[in-house]
Design an enzyme around this catalytic site. Structure first.
Site, PDB file in Angstrom:
ATOM      1  N   GLU A  33       0.755  -1.021   0.020  1.00  0.00           N
ATOM      2  CA  GLU A  33       0.023   0.127  -0.036  1.00  0.00           C
ATOM      3  C   GLU A  33       0.894   1.299  -0.116  1.00  0.00           C
ATOM      4  N   GLY A 145      -7.703   0.293  -7.400  1.00  0.00           N
ATOM      5  CA  GLY A 145      -8.840   1.269  -7.103  1.00  0.00           C
ATOM      6  C   GLY A 145      -8.938   2.143  -8.298  1.00  0.00           C
ATOM      7  N   GLY A 181     -22.852  16.853 -10.959  1.00  0.00           N
ATOM      8  CA  GLY A 181     -23.297  15.286 -11.018  1.00  0.00           C
ATOM      9  C   GLY A 181     -24.084  15.059  -9.944  1.00  0.00           C
ATOM     10  N   GLY A 183     -25.093  12.334  -9.124  1.00  0.00           N
ATOM     11  CA  GLY A 183     -24.985  10.710  -8.779  1.00  0.00           C
ATOM     12  C   GLY A 183     -24.679  10.338  -7.300  1.00  0.00           C
ATOM     13  N   GLU A 204     -26.887  18.459 -13.071  1.00  0.00           N
ATOM     14  CA  GLU A 204     -26.817  16.967 -13.558  1.00  0.00           C
ATOM     15  C   GLU A 204     -27.129  17.042 -15.187  1.00  0.00           C
ATOM     16  N   VAL A 238     -22.642  21.173 -18.165  1.00  0.00           N
ATOM     17  CA  VAL A 238     -21.783  22.056 -17.565  1.00  0.00           C
ATOM     18  C   VAL A 238     -20.626  22.341 -18.867  1.00  0.00           C
ATOM     19  N   ASP A 313     -12.292  -1.280  -8.176  1.00  0.00           N
ATOM     20  CA  ASP A 313     -12.686  -0.259  -8.941  1.00  0.00           C
ATOM     21  C   ASP A 313     -11.916  -0.365 -10.312  1.00  0.00           C
ATOM     22  N   MET A 319     -18.411   0.535  -9.159  1.00  0.00           N
ATOM     23  CA  MET A 319     -17.319   0.838  -8.353  1.00  0.00           C
ATOM     24  C   MET A 319     -17.731   0.812  -6.695  1.00  0.00           C
ATOM     25  N   HIS A 445     -43.536  -7.268  13.199  1.00  0.00           N
ATOM     26  CA  HIS A 445     -44.386  -6.018  13.231  1.00  0.00           C
ATOM     27  C   HIS A 445     -44.112  -5.305  14.582  1.00  0.00           C
TER      28      HIS A 445
HETATM   29  P1  FAD Z   1      -9.638   1.369  -3.481  1.00  0.00           P
HETATM   30  O1  FAD Z   1     -10.461   1.504  -2.188  1.00  0.00           O
HETATM   31  O2  FAD Z   1      -9.667   2.659  -4.262  1.00  0.00           O
HETATM   32  O3  FAD Z   1      -7.980   1.025  -2.814  1.00  0.00           O
HETATM   33  C1  FAD Z   1      -6.984   0.951  -3.845  1.00  0.00           C
HETATM   34  C2  FAD Z   1      -5.697   1.275  -2.887  1.00  0.00           C
HETATM   35  O4  FAD Z   1      -4.534   0.901  -3.609  1.00  0.00           O
HETATM   36  C3  FAD Z   1      -5.494   2.597  -2.490  1.00  0.00           C
HETATM   37  O5  FAD Z   1      -5.284   2.543  -0.848  1.00  0.00           O
HETATM   38  C4  FAD Z   1      -4.243   3.246  -3.119  1.00  0.00           C
HETATM   39  O6  FAD Z   1      -3.456   3.737  -2.496  1.00  0.00           O
HETATM   40  C5  FAD Z   1      -3.614   1.890  -3.414  1.00  0.00           C
HETATM   41  N1  FAD Z   1      -2.557   1.855  -4.476  1.00  0.00           N
HETATM   42  C6  FAD Z   1      -2.838   2.177  -5.885  1.00  0.00           C
HETATM   43  N2  FAD Z   1      -1.849   2.065  -6.448  1.00  0.00           N
HETATM   44  C7  FAD Z   1      -0.950   1.435  -5.796  1.00  0.00           C
HETATM   45  C8  FAD Z   1       0.426   1.251  -5.946  1.00  0.00           C
HETATM   46  N3  FAD Z   1       0.924   1.289  -7.060  1.00  0.00           N
HETATM   47  N4  FAD Z   1       1.202   0.691  -5.185  1.00  0.00           N
HETATM   48  C9  FAD Z   1       0.599   0.706  -3.645  1.00  0.00           C
HETATM   49  N5  FAD Z   1      -0.575   1.095  -3.513  1.00  0.00           N
HETATM   50  C10 FAD Z   1      -1.373   1.154  -4.513  1.00  0.00           C
HETATM   51  N6  FAD Z   1     -18.723   2.087  -1.867  1.00  0.00           N
HETATM   52  C11 FAD Z   1     -19.847   1.441  -1.456  1.00  0.00           C
HETATM   53  O7  FAD Z   1     -19.951   0.315  -1.606  1.00  0.00           O
HETATM   54  N7  FAD Z   1     -20.310   1.936  -0.278  1.00  0.00           N
HETATM   55  C12 FAD Z   1     -20.371   3.491   0.024  1.00  0.00           C
HETATM   56  O8  FAD Z   1     -21.008   3.873   0.883  1.00  0.00           O
HETATM   57  C13 FAD Z   1     -19.409   4.104  -0.901  1.00  0.00           C
HETATM   58  N8  FAD Z   1     -19.095   5.259  -0.536  1.00  0.00           N
HETATM   59  C14 FAD Z   1     -18.273   5.963  -1.274  1.00  0.00           C
HETATM   60  C15 FAD Z   1     -17.955   7.361  -0.921  1.00  0.00           C
HETATM   61  C16 FAD Z   1     -16.970   8.222  -1.381  1.00  0.00           C
HETATM   62  C17 FAD Z   1     -16.974   9.600  -1.113  1.00  0.00           C
HETATM   63  C18 FAD Z   1     -16.403   7.593  -2.773  1.00  0.00           C
HETATM   64  C19 FAD Z   1     -15.095   8.284  -3.214  1.00  0.00           C
HETATM   65  C20 FAD Z   1     -16.390   6.164  -2.804  1.00  0.00           C
HETATM   66  C21 FAD Z   1     -17.277   5.393  -2.254  1.00  0.00           C
HETATM   67  N9  FAD Z   1     -17.520   4.176  -2.332  1.00  0.00           N
HETATM   68  C22 FAD Z   1     -18.704   3.514  -1.780  1.00  0.00           C
HETATM   69  C23 FAD Z   1     -16.642   3.638  -3.522  1.00  0.00           C
HETATM   70  C24 FAD Z   1     -15.644   2.528  -2.746  1.00  0.00           C
HETATM   71  O9  FAD Z   1     -14.833   3.301  -2.062  1.00  0.00           O
HETATM   72  C25 FAD Z   1     -14.803   1.756  -3.732  1.00  0.00           C
HETATM   73  O10 FAD Z   1     -15.716   1.013  -4.650  1.00  0.00           O
HETATM   74  C26 FAD Z   1     -13.838   0.821  -3.237  1.00  0.00           C
HETATM   75  O11 FAD Z   1     -13.058   1.581  -2.214  1.00  0.00           O
HETATM   76  C27 FAD Z   1     -13.005   0.254  -4.150  1.00  0.00           C
HETATM   77  O12 FAD Z   1     -12.199  -0.608  -3.597  1.00  0.00           O
HETATM   78  P2  FAD Z   1     -10.776  -1.124  -4.249  1.00  0.00           P
HETATM   79  O13 FAD Z   1     -10.101  -2.080  -3.193  1.00  0.00           O
HETATM   80  O14 FAD Z   1     -11.098  -1.498  -5.643  1.00  0.00           O
HETATM   81  O15 FAD Z   1      -9.828   0.207  -4.259  1.00  0.00           O
HETATM   82  P1  NAD Z   2     -21.735   8.555 -10.339  1.00  0.00           P
HETATM   83  O1  NAD Z   2     -21.619   7.806 -11.536  1.00  0.00           O
HETATM   84  O2  NAD Z   2     -22.526   8.075  -9.314  1.00  0.00           O
HETATM   85  O3  NAD Z   2     -22.472   9.902 -10.669  1.00  0.00           O
HETATM   86  C1  NAD Z   2     -22.011  10.774 -11.638  1.00  0.00           C
HETATM   87  C2  NAD Z   2     -23.161  11.524 -12.175  1.00  0.00           C
HETATM   88  O4  NAD Z   2     -22.514  12.784 -13.045  1.00  0.00           O
HETATM   89  C3  NAD Z   2     -23.925  11.161 -12.948  1.00  0.00           C
HETATM   90  O5  NAD Z   2     -25.289  11.408 -12.673  1.00  0.00           O
HETATM   91  C4  NAD Z   2     -23.787  11.562 -14.380  1.00  0.00           C
HETATM   92  O6  NAD Z   2     -24.669  11.541 -15.117  1.00  0.00           O
HETATM   93  C5  NAD Z   2     -23.291  13.031 -13.920  1.00  0.00           C
HETATM   94  N1  NAD Z   2     -22.290  13.645 -14.876  1.00  0.00           N
HETATM   95  C6  NAD Z   2     -21.336  13.084 -15.825  1.00  0.00           C
HETATM   96  N2  NAD Z   2     -21.003  14.048 -16.421  1.00  0.00           N
HETATM   97  C7  NAD Z   2     -21.295  15.075 -16.320  1.00  0.00           C
HETATM   98  C8  NAD Z   2     -21.467  16.357 -16.568  1.00  0.00           C
HETATM   99  N3  NAD Z   2     -20.536  16.864 -17.654  1.00  0.00           N
HETATM  100  N4  NAD Z   2     -22.252  17.255 -16.223  1.00  0.00           N
HETATM  101  C9  NAD Z   2     -23.175  17.136 -15.131  1.00  0.00           C
HETATM  102  N5  NAD Z   2     -23.389  15.927 -14.963  1.00  0.00           N
HETATM  103  C10 NAD Z   2     -22.475  14.763 -15.495  1.00  0.00           C
HETATM  104  O7  NAD Z   2     -20.329   8.982  -9.975  1.00  0.00           O
HETATM  105  P2  NAD Z   2     -19.974   9.687  -8.398  1.00  0.00           P
HETATM  106  O8  NAD Z   2     -21.203  10.008  -7.734  1.00  0.00           O
HETATM  107  O9  NAD Z   2     -19.152  10.632  -8.693  1.00  0.00           O
HETATM  108  O10 NAD Z   2     -19.326   8.365  -7.676  1.00  0.00           O
HETATM  109  C11 NAD Z   2     -18.205   7.602  -8.338  1.00  0.00           C
HETATM  110  C12 NAD Z   2     -18.213   6.434  -7.846  1.00  0.00           C
HETATM  111  O11 NAD Z   2     -18.258   6.007  -6.395  1.00  0.00           O
HETATM  112  C13 NAD Z   2     -19.637   5.754  -8.318  1.00  0.00           C
HETATM  113  O12 NAD Z   2     -19.420   4.623  -9.321  1.00  0.00           O
HETATM  114  C14 NAD Z   2     -20.353   4.984  -7.050  1.00  0.00           C
HETATM  115  O13 NAD Z   2     -20.506   3.780  -7.337  1.00  0.00           O
HETATM  116  C15 NAD Z   2     -19.057   5.074  -5.946  1.00  0.00           C
HETATM  117  N6  NAD Z   2     -19.713   5.570  -4.844  1.00  0.00           N
HETATM  118  C16 NAD Z   2     -20.783   4.704  -4.003  1.00  0.00           C
HETATM  119  C17 NAD Z   2     -21.187   5.184  -3.014  1.00  0.00           C
HETATM  120  C18 NAD Z   2     -22.305   4.160  -2.420  1.00  0.00           C
HETATM  121  O14 NAD Z   2     -22.264   3.182  -2.672  1.00  0.00           O
HETATM  122  N7  NAD Z   2     -23.250   4.994  -1.437  1.00  0.00           N
HETATM  123  C19 NAD Z   2     -20.980   6.397  -2.586  1.00  0.00           C
HETATM  124  C20 NAD Z   2     -19.986   7.429  -3.009  1.00  0.00           C
HETATM  125  C21 NAD Z   2     -19.446   6.803  -4.313  1.00  0.00           C
END
Ligand code: FAD
Ligand code: NAD
Length: 467
Positions: A33, A145, A181, A183, A204, A238, A313, A319, A445
Site C-alpha cells: 500500500e 482502485g 453530477g 450521482g 446534472e 456544464v 474499481d 465501483m 411488526h
Molecule cells: P480502493 O479502495 O481505491 O483502494 C486502492 C488502494 O490501492 C488505495 O489505497 C491506493 O493507495 C492503493 N494503490 C494504488 N496504486 C498503488 C500502487 N502502485 N502501489 C501501492 N498501492 C497502490 N462504495 C460502497 O460500496 N459504499 C459506499 O458507501 C461508498 N461510499 C463512497 C463514498 C465516496 C466519497 C467515495 C469516493 C467512494 C465510495 N464508495 C462506496 C466506493 C468505494 O470506496 C470503492 O468502490 C472501493 O473503495 C473500491 O475498492 P478497491 O479495493 O477496488 O480500491
Molecule cells: P456517479 O457515476 O454515481 O454519478 C456521476 C453523475 O454525474 C451521473 O449522474 C452523471 O450523469 C453525472 N455527470 C457526468 N458527466 C456530467 C457532466 N458533464 N455534467 C453534469 N453531470 C455529469 O459517480 P460519483 O457520484 O462521482 O461516484 C463515483 C463512484 O463512487 C460511483 O461509481 C459509485 O458507485 C461510488 N460511490 C458509491 C457510493 C455508495 O455506494 N453509497 C457512494 C459514493 C460513491
C-alpha cells in the site's frame, strides 16, 4: 529476496479482503500500500468518512427540525462545531483503518508500505522515501482502485473546485456549494452540507438524478431532497468552471440551449471515478488495460498474463466496496483451486442519503428494454405504523417479478433503513424466490420490512393488506 504465493497491490476493500482470504487458504501473502494507512478509498476518503458526516449532519438536522415534534425542547440555540464534526470523522477513520492493521497481523499477512510497480510478471518493486526493495510473487492481484474523474475543461484546485476527498475535510461550511453530477457522491455530500446550512445546487447532465437506478427512485429522492431545500438543475450540460478568489462560477447549457450560470464559494465535481494504474508499470509485466484505463480481465478476473489477476474499481463493473470484496474472495479461492462464482446482477447498490435508496436486480427501464413481461408491486412507507412512529414516511418498496413465473427480478426501495432492508431482497433473489414466497413469509411488526412483504403481496396479485 522474499518470495510470496501471492502479492496484492492496493489495500482497499478489494485488496485487504483478498489478502485475508488468501491467508485463510494457507498462502504466504504480502500486501503493498502506497499510503501509510490501510483500507484504500473506502476507509480513508470514501464509504466510512462520508457515512460519519452523513450521520453527524443527520443528528443536527433532527435536533433543529424534528426534536420539537417529539416533545424534546432544547433551550437556546443548537450550534454546529464543524471542526469537531470533522475531527470525529477523522477518528472514526483512524479506528477503522487500525482495525485493518490488526486483521493483517492476525492473518500473518506481510504489509509493505510504498508504491508497488511491476519489474516483470513475477517481480514487484516497492518504492518508499527513496528506498526500494523487490519481492517475488508467484501470483499478483492488482487492486489499485480508482481516483475521481473530472471534465476536460475543469481545473481541480482542491481548495474551491474540489472532489469528494476535499469535501470530506473542509475547514468551513460552504455558503453555496455547487455540485456537478447528481450521482451517489453528489447527493450524499450535497445532503450533508445542505443539512449544515449551505445552499446546495446540483447540476446534472442527464434528465434525472441517480440515472442508473430505477426511475421511480430518482423521482422520489429528488422530490424529498427538494423539500429539504436542495436545488436541482437536470438536463444541464456544464461547459465551464472558473474560480476567482473565493468565488466559483459554473456555466451550463440547459435543454432549451440557454446558458445558465451559478455562483458559489465551492464547487464539488462528482462526475464519476476512473481506474487508477499510474506508476504500476503494467507494460513491464505485459498486462493490458482498455481505452477506459480498466485492467482487462476474463470471467476468472485473470488478466492476459496468467499469474496476474485484478479486482475492484480498477476493472469493469460497479465501483462499490462490497463488489471489490466479493472479487477479492473469488480470486483467492480460484488460486486455491476452488470454483467460486459471483452473480453481478445481485450486487446491491445503495445511496446513503435520508431517506436511503437501495436497489438490486433489474430496473423497470431495463426490463422494458429487454422486452421482459413483468408485474410491479409497490407499497408506500407512509402506510406503515413503524414509519409513522419514527416520522420517516417518505419512500416506497417496489418489487418487479416475472409475469409468467413470479420470480423476483428487481427490488427498488427508498426509505428509512432500506440500506439494511435490501439484504432481504438479495437473499430472496439468490434463492430465486417468487414474489409470493416473500409475501408468505412472516415479517415482524412493526418494522420497515413489512413494506417488503406488502410490495410482494401487491406484485403477486394486487393484494396488499394495509394500502
Ligand atoms: P480502493 O479502495 O481505491 O483502494 C486502492 C488502494 O490501492 C488505495 O489505497 C491506493 O493507495 C492503493 N494503490 C494504488 N496504486 C498503488 C500502487 N502502485 N502501489 C501501492 N498501492 C497502490 N462504495 C460502497 O460500496 N459504499 C459506499 O458507501 C461508498 N461510499 C463512497 C463514498 C465516496 C466519497 C467515495 C469516493 C467512494 C465510495 N464508495 C462506496 C466506493 C468505494 O470506496 C470503492 O468502490 C472501493 O473503495 C473500491 O475498492 P478497491 O479495493 O477496488 O480500491
Ligand atoms: P456517479 O457515476 O454515481 O454519478 C456521476 C453523475 O454525474 C451521473 O449522474 C452523471 O450523469 C453525472 N455527470 C457526468 N458527466 C456530467 C457532466 N458533464 N455534467 C453534469 N453531470 C455529469 O459517480 P460519483 O457520484 O462521482 O461516484 C463515483 C463512484 O463512487 C460511483 O461509481 C459509485 O458507485 C461510488 N460511490 C458509491 C457510493 C455508495 O455506494 N453509497 C457512494 C459514493 C460513491
Amino acid at each position: 529476496m522474499s518470495t510470496y504465493d501471492v502479492a496484492i497491490i492496493g489495500s482497499g476493500p478489494g485488496g485487504y479482503v483478498a489478502a485475508i482470504r488468501c491467508a485463510q487458504l494457507g498462502m504466504k501473502t504480502a500486501i503493498i500500500e502506497k499510503y501509510n494507512t490501510l483500507g484504500g478509498t473506502c476507509l480513508n476518503v470514501g464509504c466510512i468518512p462520508s457515512k460519519a458526516l452523513l450521520d453527524s449532519s443527520h443528528h443536527y438536522e433532527d435536533a433543529i427540525k424534528h426534536f420539537e415534534e417529539h416533545g424534546i425542547e432544547i433551550p437556546g440555540e443548537v450550534k454546529i462545531n464543524f471542526k469537531k464534526m470533522i475531527d470525529r470523522k477523522a477518528s472514526v477513520v483512524e479506528q477503522t483503518t487500525k482495525g485493518i492493521n490488526f486483521l493483517m497481523d492476525k492473518n500473518k499477512i506481510e504489509v509493505f508500505t510504498g508504491v508497488g510497480s511491476f519489474k516483470d510478471a513475477t517481480h514487484i518493486e516497492i518504492a518508499s522515501e527513496g528506498k526500494t526493495e523487490t519481492i517475488e510473487a508467484k501470483n499478483t492481484i492488482i487492486a489499485t482502485g480508482s481516483k475521481p474523474s473530472t471534465l476536460p475543461f475543469i481545473k481541480l484546485d482542491k481548495e474551491r473546485v474540489i472532489t469528494s476527498t476535499e469535501a470530506l475535510s473542509l475547514s468551513e461550511i460552504p455558503k453555496h456549494l455547487i455540485v456537478i453530477g447528481g450521482g451517489v457522491i453528489g447527493l450524499e455530500l450535497g445532503q450533508v452540507y445542505r443539512r449544515l446550512g449551505a445552499e446546495v445546487s446540483v447540476v446534472e447532465y442527464m434528465d434525472r438524478i441517480i440515472p442508473t437506478m430505477d426511475g421511480a427512485q430518482s423521482k422520489e429522492l429528488m422530490k424529498v431532497m427538494k423539500k429539504q431545500g436542495v436545488k436541482f438543475y437536470v438536463s444541464h450540460k456544464v461547459s465551464a468552471v472558473k474560480r476567482d478568489g473565493k468565488t466559483v462560477t459554473v456555466t451550463a447549457t440547459n435543454k432549451k440551449d440557454e446558458e445558465v450560470t451559478f455562483e458559489g464559494d465551492y464547487c464539488l465535481v462528482s462526475v464519476g471515478r476512473k481506474p487508477y494504474t499510474e506508476g504500476l508499470n503494467l507494460d513491464k509485466a505485459g498486462v493490458k488495460a482498455n481505452e477506459r484505463g480498466q485492467v482487462e480481465v476474463n470471467d476468472h478476473l485473470q488478466t492476459n498474463v496468467s499469474n496476474i489477476y485484478a479486482i475492484g474499481d480498477v476493472i469493469r463493473g460497479a465501483m462499490l466496496a462490497h463488489k471489490a470484496e466479493e472479487e477479492g474472495v473469488l480470486v483467492a479461492e480460484i488460486l486455491a483451486g476452488q470454483k467460486p462464482h459471483i452473480d453481478y446482477n445481485l450486487i446491491p447498490g445503495v445511496v446513503y442519503t435520508w431517506p436511503e435508496v437501495a436497489s438490486v436486480g433489474k430496473t423497470e427501464e431495463q426490463l422494458k428494454e429487454d422486452g421482459v413481461k413483468y408485474n410491479s408491486g409497490q407499497f408506500p412507507m407512509r402506510a406503515l405504523g413503524r414509519s409513522r412512529a419514527s416520522g420517516d414516511t417518505d419512500g416506497f418498496v417496489k418489487i418487479l417479478s416475472d409475469a409468467n413465473t413470479d420470480e423476483v427480478l428487481g427490488v427498488h426501495m427508498v426509505g428509512a433503513r432500506v440500506a439494511d432492508l435490501i439484504s432481504e431482497a438479495v437473499t430472496a433473489m439468490e434463492f430465486r424466490a417468487s414474489a409470493e414466497d416473500i409475501a408468505r413469509m412472516s415479517h415482524a411488526h412493526p418494522t420497515y420490512a413489512e413494506a417488503v412483504k406488502e410490495a410482494a403481496l401487491d406484485a403477486t396479485d394486487k393484494r396488499a393488506l394495509h394500502f
